[in-house]
Design an enzyme around this catalytic site. Structure first.
Site, PDB file in Angstrom:
ATOM      1  N   HIS A 163       7.428 -12.012   7.961  1.00 18.77           N
ATOM      2  CA  HIS A 163       6.938 -11.706   9.193  1.00 18.77           C
ATOM      3  C   HIS A 163       6.335 -13.328   9.742  1.00 18.77           C
ATOM      4  O   HIS A 163       5.432 -13.718   9.013  1.00 18.77           O
ATOM      5  CB  HIS A 163       6.054 -10.801   9.283  1.00 18.77           C
ATOM      6  CG  HIS A 163       6.830  -9.482   9.089  1.00 18.77           C
ATOM      7  ND1 HIS A 163       6.222  -8.270   8.078  1.00 18.77           N
ATOM      8  CD2 HIS A 163       7.922  -9.108   9.373  1.00 18.77           C
ATOM      9  CE1 HIS A 163       6.937  -7.294   8.113  1.00 18.77           C
ATOM     10  NE2 HIS A 163       8.040  -7.732   9.031  1.00 18.77           N
TER      11      HIS A 163
ATOM     12  N   GLU B 157       2.244 -14.056   9.724  1.00 15.93           N
ATOM     13  CA  GLU B 157       1.720 -14.225   8.130  1.00 15.93           C
ATOM     14  C   GLU B 157       1.760 -15.561   7.411  1.00 15.93           C
ATOM     15  O   GLU B 157       2.540 -15.720   6.427  1.00 15.93           O
ATOM     16  CB  GLU B 157       2.357 -13.210   7.371  1.00 15.93           C
ATOM     17  CG  GLU B 157       2.213 -11.779   8.064  1.00 15.93           C
ATOM     18  CD  GLU B 157       3.147 -10.732   7.431  1.00 15.93           C
ATOM     19  OE1 GLU B 157       3.461 -10.761   6.162  1.00 15.93           O
ATOM     20  OE2 GLU B 157       3.056  -9.550   7.800  1.00 15.93           O
TER      21      GLU B 157
ATOM     22  N   ARG C  31      12.846  -4.507   8.129  1.00 12.02           N
ATOM     23  CA  ARG C  31      13.562  -3.267   8.760  1.00 12.02           C
ATOM     24  C   ARG C  31      14.904  -3.233   8.910  1.00 12.02           C
ATOM     25  O   ARG C  31      15.595  -2.404   9.167  1.00 12.02           O
ATOM     26  CB  ARG C  31      12.901  -2.757   9.958  1.00 12.02           C
ATOM     27  CG  ARG C  31      11.324  -2.399   9.924  1.00 12.02           C
ATOM     28  CD  ARG C  31      10.861  -1.523   8.964  1.00 12.02           C
ATOM     29  NE  ARG C  31       9.711  -1.233   9.176  1.00 12.02           N
ATOM     30  CZ  ARG C  31       8.450  -1.905   8.561  1.00 12.02           C
ATOM     31  NH1 ARG C  31       8.884  -2.895   7.794  1.00 12.02           N
ATOM     32  NH2 ARG C  31       7.194  -1.483   9.056  1.00 12.02           N
TER      33      ARG C  31
ATOM     34  N   HIS D 195       3.645 -10.953   1.399  1.00 15.61           N
ATOM     35  CA  HIS D 195       3.378 -10.575   2.930  1.00 15.61           C
ATOM     36  C   HIS D 195       1.873 -10.714   2.970  1.00 15.61           C
ATOM     37  O   HIS D 195       1.047 -11.006   2.142  1.00 15.61           O
ATOM     38  CB  HIS D 195       3.808  -9.153   3.129  1.00 15.61           C
ATOM     39  CG  HIS D 195       5.329  -8.970   3.328  1.00 15.61           C
ATOM     40  ND1 HIS D 195       5.854  -8.799   4.534  1.00 15.61           N
ATOM     41  CD2 HIS D 195       6.331  -9.007   2.536  1.00 15.61           C
ATOM     42  CE1 HIS D 195       7.206  -8.576   4.431  1.00 15.61           C
ATOM     43  NE2 HIS D 195       7.606  -8.691   3.273  1.00 15.61           N
TER      44      HIS D 195
ATOM     45  N   GLU E 232       1.151  -7.698  -0.698  1.00 12.43           N
ATOM     46  CA  GLU E 232       0.221  -7.844   0.754  1.00 12.43           C
ATOM     47  C   GLU E 232      -0.741  -8.334   0.419  1.00 12.43           C
ATOM     48  O   GLU E 232      -1.626  -7.728  -0.128  1.00 12.43           O
ATOM     49  CB  GLU E 232       0.280  -6.395   1.490  1.00 12.43           C
ATOM     50  CG  GLU E 232       1.283  -5.671   1.672  1.00 12.43           C
ATOM     51  CD  GLU E 232       1.962  -6.278   3.114  1.00 12.43           C
ATOM     52  OE1 GLU E 232       1.261  -7.015   3.844  1.00 12.43           O
ATOM     53  OE2 GLU E 232       2.947  -5.540   3.542  1.00 12.43           O
TER      54      GLU E 232
END
Length: 427
Positions: A186, A189, A263, A315, A389
């Site tokens: 992403h 990030e 996704r 992430h 994360e």
């Protein structure tokens, strides 16, 4: 007002956050921390994320806070939701645009004061560009030719080179087991590639201290998956919160850019937790693997699967160590091994720094998100597949202030090293 009525109101009143932000910047946008007290409130927060709210971190667990961006146009409706559902909340940033402007000004100053040549070690004093990251791993291959190998594995949509760095102990043994790691899925990030670069530093520059991790394993690392989105997020204050890739798609007469690469994988693609709207941040893409970046990761997984034991993707943010499945609340048959590795990482971090990481399957800890890379990695044959994360900090959340990068990446390494040690013990 019932939750159903509130959600209906949201659908009518909310515009697409990503579109508004892309056109007008983030002046006056706010960040709220919202803590669900029960499962109903947790479900409501997840529904908000599907209706256009941009969640920086999201949890379905009662007592665990989520952070969400609220635009000026969304504010009245959002506050109605807070009041109607008696959601515990705190305003943590009353002007996201001002915070982003300050961050960019500091970043420009740092780049002028410390230009990077691509030679030698990178510091943990700032965030680096795609070009600087590529130059760094190329230089490592030049300086450590017996232990480090860099390979071009593909190109982004905008033709940025994607390279892996393979780190070995130089003993020449072939057929070793593999840990495959990536970062930067992403765009916004930034701490993710920073943490991956620190892992590379530890395995290469600090080899003597970490030789045990390379005795029977090679590490194959793709430092930056979403190179186009990452560069876009660094290009101006208007694009700072960009999440997706950059391939254009036409929708309802307008052009929307990118898909959510996490996704876009072809395992339970475009099921719950993904969007079919090209303008949504969780857009799954028009087809599985529509993005060249996810094709690269997929092909790497399959090329390494006969030796691959662990897939680790970094992430931000939320203090989670997650494992499959993300498409269902069911657990894999080998969930106990997955849980043991994740638990070991969380316990190691807590023991050294006191930071608490929650671990468990993605759906049961967070929410359903089909089409993600960790599910696909497990499906492709990796025994252990983990999404980490990282801890968030600062006024934006995704990136600690540069003064704290070192603190965060060293903490991350504690967990990764512990998970690797547990992996070696089990396999």
């Amino acid at each position: 007002m019932t939750m159903t009525n509130l959600l209906g109101l949201l659908v009518l009143l909310l515009g697409g956050l990503a579109l508004v932000a892309a056109d007008q910047g983030y002046e006056g946008y706010r960040i709220y921390e919202v803590t669900p007290q029960n499962a109903v409130q947790g479900k409501l927060l997840h529904q908000l994320s599907l209706e256009g709210f941009d969640f920086l971190s999201e949890s379905r667990l009662p007592g665990r806070p989520s952070r969400v961006i609220v635009s000026p146009a969304q504010l009245e409706t959002f506050e109605t939701v807070l009041r109607g559902q008696k959601l515990a909340h705190t305003l943590v940033n009353d002007n996201l645009g001002a915070s982003i402007a300050k961050e960019f000004a500091l970043r420009q100053l740092q780049r002028r004061l410390s230009p990077i040549t691509g030679k030698g070690r990178l510091s943990t004093e700032r965030y680096y560009t795609h070009e600087e990251i590529i130059n760094y791993i190329d230089d490592l291959a030049d300086r450590f030719p017996r232990r480090v190998f860099v390979k071009t594995v593909g190109w982004s949509f905008e033709r940025r080179v994607l390279k892996t760095i393979t780190i070995t102990n130089g003993d020449g043994r072939s057929g070793k087991k593999v840990i495959f790691m990536d970062g930067g899925f992403h765009a916004r990030e930034w701490i993710s590639p920073a943490a991956v670069l620190y892992v590379i530093d530890q395995l290469v520059e600090q080899f003597e201290q970490n030789a045990d991790l390379l005795e029977d394993y090679d590490w194959v690392i793709l430092p930056l998956v979403n190179a186009d989105g990452y560069e876009h997020s660094q290009s101006s204050t208007l694009s700072r919160m960009w999440r997706k890739t950059r391939q254009p798609y036409t929708y309802a007469g307008q052009t929307c850019y990118g898909a959510d690469p996490n996704r876009n994988f072809g395992f339970h693609w475009n099921e719950e937790g993904a969007s079919s709207n090209p303008c949504a941040d969780t857009y799954a893409g028009p087809t599985p693997f529509s993005e060249p970046e996810t094709i690269v990761v997929r092909d790497l997984m399959h090329s390494l699967a006969d030796r691959g034991v662990m897939y680790l993707t970094i992430h931000s943010y939320g203090n989670y160590i997650l494992y499959p499945w993300g498409w269902t609340s069911d657990l894999p048959d080998t969930w106990e091994d997955l849980d043991a590795v994740a638990r070991t990482g969380a316990e190691a971090i807590k023991a050294v720094t006191g930071t608490v990481y929650t671990y468990g399957s993605s759906t049961n800890v967070l929410y359903i998100a089909a089409g993600a890379s960790d599910d696909y990695g497990f499906y492709a044959g990796f025994n252990i597949s983990i999404t980490m994360e990282l801890t968030g900090a600062g006024s934006i959340g995704f990136n600690p202030p540069v003064t704290r990068i070192d603190e965060f990446v060293t903490e991350t390494w504690i967990g990764i090293r512990a998970m690797a040690e547990k992996l070696i013990e089990i396999y």
